[in-house]
Design an enzyme around this catalytic site. Structure first.
Site, PDB file in Angstrom:
ATOM      1  CG  ASP A 161      -5.606 -10.440   3.857  1.00 37.45           C
ATOM      2  OD1 ASP A 161      -4.444 -10.043   3.686  1.00 37.45           O
ATOM      3  OD2 ASP A 161      -6.069 -10.758   4.971  1.00 37.45           O
ATOM      4  CG  ASN A 172      -0.280  -0.036   2.537  1.00 30.90           C
ATOM      5  OD1 ASN A 172       0.787   0.546   2.724  1.00 30.90           O
ATOM      6  ND2 ASN A 172      -0.883  -0.698   3.509  1.00 30.90           N
ATOM      7  NE  ARG A 173      -2.473   6.223   0.027  1.00 29.64           N
ATOM      8  CZ  ARG A 173      -3.552   6.968   0.193  1.00 29.64           C
ATOM      9  NH1 ARG A 173      -3.840   7.905  -0.693  1.00 29.64           N
ATOM     10  NH2 ARG A 173      -4.348   6.811   1.226  1.00 29.64           N
ATOM     11  CB  ALA A 174       1.769   3.621   4.700  1.00 28.34           C
ATOM     12  CD  GLU A 175       2.103  -2.630   3.501  1.00 27.86           C
ATOM     13  OE1 GLU A 175       1.709  -3.365   4.421  1.00 27.86           O
ATOM     14  OE2 GLU A 175       1.793  -2.812   2.303  1.00 27.86           O
TER      15      GLU A 175
END
Length: 311
Positions: free
Chosen positions: A265, A194-197
């Site tokens: 998921d 995701n964006r943060a990861e």
């Protein structure tokens, strides 16, 4: 759109950190006299498959066959997890580690809101994980796609070797990554942060052009076919080096966002099943995006059925 027959013939091997998602539902009528916290009178308990087990369940609910390879303890939560997998028709290859505490995420719910989460977990034994390489190699031959669900709990210590084996066997390899070291995922077909990861790995980007440059550099460094970034209300962006920009943006489809728990998921499980039946990456993410839009309208770790997705 794949037919039910095509999906039922598809087999996805899911490897990673499985867990038990436990919910305590209750009413909140007062504040505790002992501390300024709400008192929840528990009225109902529910256990659901979580982590990699939820990913495997998502594959199964779509109509494909799924096999889960994971490590659990020798305790009551492990037996509950095994029972739920059996009930749902998910084939399971469970490595048993007597010293391991099976991962449990306990969520306390009051007035339809999560008030508290309590985690129970420990790290699996290295020898047990080494033994599971043989199980992986055995299950690989009958699989159409391999999906690694990394929750950073230690169950994917040997993922570099597993990716190497899967790619040598010609299988598409999908990884839901964790942490700041993506080097261990080198050679995979697609990563789905995701964006943060992603920002944790490549740094913050200033604009779309900067994001495209960083994504291309990561793809090249790790020799990935593609990078799929899930961006919440901004939808998804696929960086695959195809076309003039090498990027495909897909708008978010959620009509109502109730709970984002487990949405990642559902997205990667759907993507794996679509790639497993031979769909192209660009077509597959359209379907995965639709699945993500449906599941965020449900409470807790949830799934999407074939009917919801295609009919």
């Amino acid at each position: 759109m794949p037919s039910r027959e095509q999906l039922s013939a598809c087999r996805v091997l899911v490897v990673g950190d499985a867990m038990l998602d436990r919910y305590w539902f209750g009413s909140v009528d007062r504040v505790s006299p002992e501390a300024p916290v709400p008192v929840v009178r528990v009225q109902r308990e529910e256990d659901r498959l979580g982590g990699a087990a939820n990913v495997a369940l998502n594959v199964k609910r779509l109509g494909a066959a799924s096999t889960l390879l994971t490590v659990v303890g020798d305790d009551a939560p492990a037996r509950t997890l095994e029972s739920l997998l059996e009930r749902e028709g998910v084939a399971a290859r469970l490595g048993r580690d007597e010293k391991l505490t099976t991962i449990v995420k306990l969520r306390v719910i009051g007035r339809a809101q999560q008030l508290l989460r309590v985690d129970f977990e420990s790290t699996p034994d290295h020898e047990i994980l080494t033994q599971m390489l043989a199980d992986f190699a055995q299950a690989l031959g009958s699989s159409d796609a391999v999906l690694f669900s990394d929750y950073g709990k230690g169950g994917l210590t040997h993922i570099p070797r597993m990716i190497e084996l899967a790619r040598a066997a010609g299988k598409p390899v999908l990884v839901d990554p964790k942490g700041s070291d993506y080097g261990r995922y080198a050679g995979a077909t697609v990563l789905t942060p995701n964006r943060a990861e992603l920002a944790q790995v490549v740094g913050a980007w200033s604009d779309e052009a900067d994001l495209r440059r960083r994504a291309r550099r990561l793809r090249e460094d790790l020799q990935l076919d593609a990078l799929l970034v899930t961006r919440s209300e901004e939808g998804m962006s696929l960086f695959d080096g195809v076309g003039d920009s090498g990027q495909l943006d897909v708008a978010a489809l959620a009509r109502e966002v109730f709970d984002v728990t487990g949405a990642g998921d559902t997205v990667i499980a759907t993507l794996a099943a679509m790639l497993g039946v031979g769909m192209s990456m660009r077509d597959a993410i359209q379907v995965a995006n639709r699945a993500g839009g449906i599941v965020v309208g449900k409470f807790g770790t949830a799934t999407v059925s074939y009917e919801e997705l295609f009919e």
